[in-house]
Scaffold this active site. Sequence first.
Site, PDB file in Angstrom:
ATOM      1  N   HIS A 135       2.100 -31.718 -13.481  1.00 54.93           N
ATOM      2  CA  HIS A 135       1.145 -30.733 -13.974  1.00 54.93           C
ATOM      3  C   HIS A 135       1.365 -29.368 -13.326  1.00 54.93           C
ATOM      4  O   HIS A 135       1.764 -29.264 -12.163  1.00 54.93           O
ATOM      5  CB  HIS A 135      -0.282 -31.209 -13.741  1.00 54.93           C
ATOM      6  CG  HIS A 135      -0.663 -32.342 -14.643  1.00 54.93           C
ATOM      7  ND1 HIS A 135      -1.903 -32.922 -14.640  1.00 54.93           N
ATOM      8  CD2 HIS A 135       0.052 -32.999 -15.606  1.00 54.93           C
ATOM      9  CE1 HIS A 135      -1.952 -33.885 -15.546  1.00 54.93           C
ATOM     10  NE2 HIS A 135      -0.774 -33.953 -16.134  1.00 54.93           N
ATOM     11  N   TYR A 186       1.960 -38.380 -27.475  1.00 59.28           N
ATOM     12  CA  TYR A 186       0.780 -38.527 -26.618  1.00 59.28           C
ATOM     13  C   TYR A 186      -0.491 -38.215 -27.406  1.00 59.28           C
ATOM     14  O   TYR A 186      -1.441 -39.006 -27.439  1.00 59.28           O
ATOM     15  CB  TYR A 186       0.895 -37.607 -25.404  1.00 59.28           C
ATOM     16  CG  TYR A 186      -0.397 -37.416 -24.660  1.00 59.28           C
ATOM     17  CD1 TYR A 186      -1.041 -38.491 -24.067  1.00 59.28           C
ATOM     18  CD2 TYR A 186      -0.981 -36.148 -24.549  1.00 59.28           C
ATOM     19  CE1 TYR A 186      -2.237 -38.315 -23.384  1.00 59.28           C
ATOM     20  CE2 TYR A 186      -2.173 -35.968 -23.875  1.00 59.28           C
ATOM     21  CZ  TYR A 186      -2.802 -37.051 -23.299  1.00 59.28           C
ATOM     22  OH  TYR A 186      -3.993 -36.884 -22.637  1.00 59.28           O
TER      23      TYR A 186
END
Length: 323
Positions: A187, A141
């Site tokens: 998250h 990422y």
Amino acid sequence: MNYLVTGGAGYIGGTVSRLLLERGHRVTVYDNLCHSKKDALPSSATFVEGDIADADLLSRTLRNGKFDGVLHFAALIEAGESMKRPDIYFRNNTAGTLTLLECMQQTGTQRLVFSSTAACYGEPKRAPIEETDELRPTNAYGESKLLSEYMMRWFAERMGLRYAALRYFNVAGAIPGYGEAHEPESHLIPLILDTALGLRDNIRIYGEDYPTKDGTCVRDYVHVADLAEAHLLAMDSLATQESAIYNIGNGQGFTVREVIDSARRVTGREIPVIVEARRPGDPAVLVASSAKIQRELGWAPKFDQLDAILATAWEWHQKLRAV
């Protein structure tokens, strides 16, 4: 002014879109809705449903819109997933950004604010991190975003692009009527709040043997409203500067356990915890120095206390889950 916001149906892109509209700008949201829904769109924004890889649609949108600038949020964002499927991260994030840059060049759109990441730094040698520190991502990422930054630098040097890349850390909180709601959710803070609401049995901590004060990872949390303000300042700055890279954060680091303890204070709930093994690619400490953007653009976080950030997230989250 008239702006295109890619990924504008997401958490951060949607918040920025709302702030732009509130300030009197026109906004077109370009999003494929892969992790969001149409009801997340600002009601007064124009919407184009499309993928960032669709060069024909993207070029047509840019040409017809005659935009003053682009704010680019369309990306896959899960570091853990990127270690399992690096291919889709380079295809979507890096190749997708190249498509956007090419389409901007073809249509004469020259100003871009890019949603980058602290993951560009990898495992930093010091904290807080500054923009000049070494760039060695530890996950695909971060690498996919860093490669995008490198491309922007060359487009700026050789093709007239004006850009600002904002490397930010963990984003949290909510504005009135809009907050974090990823599908699926991964998250930390929304997962903690789901646990507080009894929608999850527990919250998982991945690793408690890091070289930190309680063995859990340390992260810098910035409120989404403060982050949105930084994007608008960065776009305005491109009227007088050709390129810039800024860290965005509140300058304080909190361990995972400290975030859970803060949520317990804010919610008044117990929030059970389970500890599991580390995830590959997770740096021990990521804390930003925002001195550069404070010095150059006058940005400063209004939400600098974790409890205050979590309180806005908790208010939003209760309403979200009550629907």
